[in-house]
Design a protein around this motif. Sequence first.
Motif, PDB file in Angstrom:
ATOM      1  N   LEU A 189       0.934  -1.069  -0.122  1.00 51.15           N
ATOM      2  CA  LEU A 189      -0.020  -0.042   0.003  1.00 51.15           C
ATOM      3  C   LEU A 189       0.857   1.287  -0.032  1.00 51.15           C
ATOM      4  N   GLY A 190       2.010   1.259   0.855  1.00 46.04           N
ATOM      5  CA  GLY A 190       2.836   2.372   0.897  1.00 46.04           C
ATOM      6  C   GLY A 190       3.609   2.582  -0.489  1.00 46.04           C
ATOM      7  N   ARG A 191       3.985   1.646  -0.974  1.00 44.02           N
ATOM      8  CA  ARG A 191       4.719   1.551  -2.359  1.00 44.02           C
ATOM      9  C   ARG A 191       3.830   2.098  -3.391  1.00 44.02           C
ATOM     10  N   ALA A 192       2.604   1.690  -3.392  1.00 43.06           N
ATOM     11  CA  ALA A 192       1.485   2.084  -4.382  1.00 43.06           C
ATOM     12  C   ALA A 192       1.235   3.541  -4.211  1.00 43.06           C
ATOM     13  N   ALA A 193       1.042   3.953  -2.937  1.00 43.29           N
ATOM     14  CA  ALA A 193       0.743   5.289  -2.789  1.00 43.29           C
ATOM     15  C   ALA A 193       1.841   6.237  -3.148  1.00 43.29           C
ATOM     16  N   ALA A 194       3.486   5.694  -2.897  1.00 44.30           N
ATOM     17  CA  ALA A 194       4.404   6.701  -3.255  1.00 44.30           C
ATOM     18  C   ALA A 194       4.359   6.732  -5.006  1.00 44.30           C
ATOM     19  N   ALA A 195       3.995   5.591  -5.737  1.00 40.36           N
ATOM     20  CA  ALA A 195       4.107   5.444  -7.160  1.00 40.36           C
ATOM     21  C   ALA A 195       3.020   6.604  -7.702  1.00 40.36           C
ATOM     22  N   VAL A 196       1.753   6.584  -6.965  1.00 37.30           N
ATOM     23  CA  VAL A 196       0.600   7.498  -7.424  1.00 37.30           C
ATOM     24  C   VAL A 196       1.175   8.836  -7.234  1.00 37.30           C
ATOM     25  N   ALA A 197       1.744   9.181  -6.283  1.00 35.94           N
ATOM     26  CA  ALA A 197       2.314  10.500  -5.899  1.00 35.94           C
ATOM     27  C   ALA A 197       3.342  10.833  -6.921  1.00 35.94           C
ATOM     28  N   ALA A 198       4.261  10.001  -7.125  1.00 35.69           N
ATOM     29  CA  ALA A 198       5.261  10.406  -8.138  1.00 35.69           C
ATOM     30  C   ALA A 198       4.588  10.899  -9.459  1.00 35.69           C
ATOM     31  N   VAL A 199       3.741   9.890 -10.035  1.00 29.65           N
ATOM     32  CA  VAL A 199       2.990  10.137 -11.401  1.00 29.65           C
ATOM     33  C   VAL A 199       2.467  11.421 -11.306  1.00 29.65           C
ATOM     34  N   ARG A 200       1.667  11.730 -10.317  1.00 28.11           N
ATOM     35  CA  ARG A 200       0.805  12.821 -10.205  1.00 28.11           C
ATOM     36  C   ARG A 200       1.718  14.320 -10.176  1.00 28.11           C
ATOM     37  N   ARG A 201       2.943  14.204  -9.441  1.00 26.38           N
ATOM     38  CA  ARG A 201       3.864  15.337  -9.302  1.00 26.38           C
ATOM     39  C   ARG A 201       4.317  15.516 -10.801  1.00 26.38           C
ATOM     40  N   ARG A 202       4.663  14.350 -11.647  1.00 21.66           N
ATOM     41  CA  ARG A 202       5.282  14.686 -12.849  1.00 21.66           C
ATOM     42  C   ARG A 202       4.329  14.826 -14.022  1.00 21.66           C
ATOM     43  N   LEU A 203       3.164  14.471 -13.921  1.00 23.01           N
ATOM     44  CA  LEU A 203       2.086  14.506 -14.868  1.00 23.01           C
ATOM     45  C   LEU A 203       2.098  15.881 -15.707  1.00 23.01           C
ATOM     46  N   PRO A 204       2.129  17.117 -15.001  1.00 25.97           N
ATOM     47  CA  PRO A 204       2.408  18.301 -15.795  1.00 25.97           C
ATOM     48  C   PRO A 204       3.410  18.586 -16.824  1.00 25.97           C
ATOM     49  N   ASP A 205       4.549  17.757 -16.565  1.00 26.42           N
ATOM     50  CA  ASP A 205       5.717  17.642 -17.396  1.00 26.42           C
ATOM     51  C   ASP A 205       5.014  17.036 -18.915  1.00 26.42           C
ATOM     52  N   LEU A 206       4.068  16.055 -18.590  1.00 25.43           N
ATOM     53  CA  LEU A 206       3.831  15.406 -20.132  1.00 25.43           C
ATOM     54  C   LEU A 206       2.544  16.308 -20.574  1.00 25.43           C
ATOM     55  N   GLU A 207       1.878  17.010 -19.622  1.00 23.98           N
ATOM     56  CA  GLU A 207       0.814  17.796 -20.263  1.00 23.98           C
ATOM     57  C   GLU A 207       1.477  18.895 -20.977  1.00 23.98           C
ATOM     58  N   SER A 208       2.307  19.582 -20.370  1.00 21.26           N
ATOM     59  CA  SER A 208       2.991  20.682 -21.181  1.00 21.26           C
ATOM     60  C   SER A 208       3.321  20.401 -22.671  1.00 21.26           C
ATOM     61  N   LEU A 209       3.995  19.039 -22.698  1.00 24.17           N
ATOM     62  CA  LEU A 209       4.315  18.591 -24.164  1.00 24.17           C
ATOM     63  C   LEU A 209       3.367  18.486 -25.248  1.00 24.17           C
ATOM     64  N   ILE A 210       2.318  18.061 -24.621  1.00 26.19           N
ATOM     65  CA  ILE A 210       0.878  17.836 -25.180  1.00 26.19           C
ATOM     66  C   ILE A 210       0.183  18.771 -25.346  1.00 26.19           C
ATOM     67  N   VAL A 211      -0.749  19.180 -24.657  1.00 28.40           N
ATOM     68  CA  VAL A 211      -1.756  20.204 -24.739  1.00 28.40           C
ATOM     69  C   VAL A 211      -1.096  21.675 -24.971  1.00 28.40           C
ATOM     70  N   GLY A 212       0.077  21.677 -24.378  1.00 21.26           N
ATOM     71  CA  GLY A 212       0.928  23.057 -24.365  1.00 21.26           C
ATOM     72  C   GLY A 212       1.793  23.161 -25.715  1.00 21.26           C
ATOM     73  N   ASN A 213       1.878  22.101 -26.686  1.00 19.50           N
ATOM     74  CA  ASN A 213       2.347  22.160 -27.989  1.00 19.50           C
ATOM     75  C   ASN A 213       1.574  22.723 -29.093  1.00 19.50           C
ATOM     76  N   GLU A 214       1.777  23.947 -29.405  1.00 17.18           N
ATOM     77  CA  GLU A 214       1.129  24.655 -30.535  1.00 17.18           C
ATOM     78  C   GLU A 214       0.861  24.076 -31.842  1.00 17.18           C
ATOM     79  N   ILE A 215       1.958  23.120 -32.149  1.00 21.66           N
ATOM     80  CA  ILE A 215       1.941  22.426 -33.557  1.00 21.66           C
ATOM     81  C   ILE A 215       0.737  21.457 -33.380  1.00 21.66           C
ATOM     82  N   LEU A 216       0.986  20.630 -32.284  1.00 26.66           N
ATOM     83  CA  LEU A 216      -0.160  19.454 -31.814  1.00 26.66           C
ATOM     84  C   LEU A 216      -1.478  20.132 -31.735  1.00 26.66           C
ATOM     85  N   ARG A 217      -1.863  21.273 -31.039  1.00 22.96           N
ATOM     86  CA  ARG A 217      -3.126  21.964 -30.904  1.00 22.96           C
ATOM     87  C   ARG A 217      -3.608  22.300 -32.458  1.00 22.96           C
ATOM     88  N   ALA A 218      -2.675  22.541 -33.208  1.00 19.87           N
ATOM     89  CA  ALA A 218      -2.921  23.033 -34.777  1.00 19.87           C
ATOM     90  C   ALA A 218      -3.601  21.875 -35.466  1.00 19.87           C
TER      91      ALA A 218
END
Length: 390
Positions: A185-214
């Motif tokens: 349970l603790g290891r799973a919670a740590a993995a979920v927290a790590a993914v949530r913390r770094r998800l904005p990095d992926l988001e900025s590459l996708i929806v923040g990409n003006e070519i992809l949006r176009a």
Amino acid sequence: MPDPTATRELTVGVGAGGLATADMILNIGPQHPATHGVLRLRVVLDGERVVSAEPVVGYMHRGAEKLFEVRDYRQIIVLANRHDWLSAFANELGVVLGVESMLGMEVPERAVWARTTLAELNRVLNHLMFLGSYPLELGAITPIFYAFREREELQAVMEEVSGGRMHYMFNRVGGLKEDLPAGWLGRAAAAVAAVRRRLPDLESLIVGNEILRARTRGVGVLPVETVLAYGVSGPIARASGLDVDLRRDEPYLAYADLFTPGGPGRVVTRAEGDCLARLEVLLEQTRVSLDLADHCLDVLGTLPQGPVNVRLPKVLKVPEGQTYTATENPLGFNGYFLVSRGDKTPWRLKLRSASFNNVAVLTDLLPGTLLADLVAILGSMFFVVGDIDK
């Protein structure tokens, strides 16, 4: 990309201006590198514009529904596990829930919450794959590395609990194969927290990409009327404004406790119905699933130790009758229609997979679009070919 070995048939006519015109019939696929799997699209083009499109399926057909009928209820889980290889745990649930329903079996509470936790972690794994691979089809290479970094965090805890990396085989009729490992349970919670913390990095590459949006905004608009006509479900349907989610509307497992006012569960929708809306729904649903998994882990931490399965007879026979069990899989509705004649094997087991309907709608969606947009639209339908062909 178009298959370099595709056949081309020309139909020559005379245009309105007196110039000779030609329609080209282009076969995209069924070679694997051409599409998301062994799928063929037969496209008629007028210059760069699609006149008609016909998805040709069946190249991967393995006859899973007939194989269900010659295996007992313990063995069919391995077949259900594999038709959508990105949603293996979710696939298992439909079968075991249907059998448990016909047996009138009550599963231990600890198993119910553990199943819900693993189902949501599996949903995140599924969505991360598409969030990484879809930009790749539009020319963006970097996002897939970020998506796989996050997938590895969750794959590690899923593999630890089940022993399987992709095909978990952790569900059993009556609960789970075994209890969660100590400290998991603790290891799973740590993995979920790590993914949530770094998800904005992926988001900025996708929806923040003006070519992809176009390449995606206003492209491949799917009206809600067409969604209903073709039985499209899941993130694709919700991106067109269809506010339907079986976890909330017909709850199973522990979802009735999660989709409550003030609870962590919510249904993500968009109104635009274009490729960008489908991508945004997938990204936001990933966040919701992380919240749901977090809540489930908290609940599991408060439950007392106890059984996670029900002891079964050596030969498991299901009473005569029939049932239909539908679950909200990562890609949409996943349903099993089970008919029993009181034997140890199903008499009939019919699978209703999400990807089949989500691809069938391409017949209506692609005509009138440009060839350059075809790949953007095809990728945004978020399908797995094994889920189409079964």
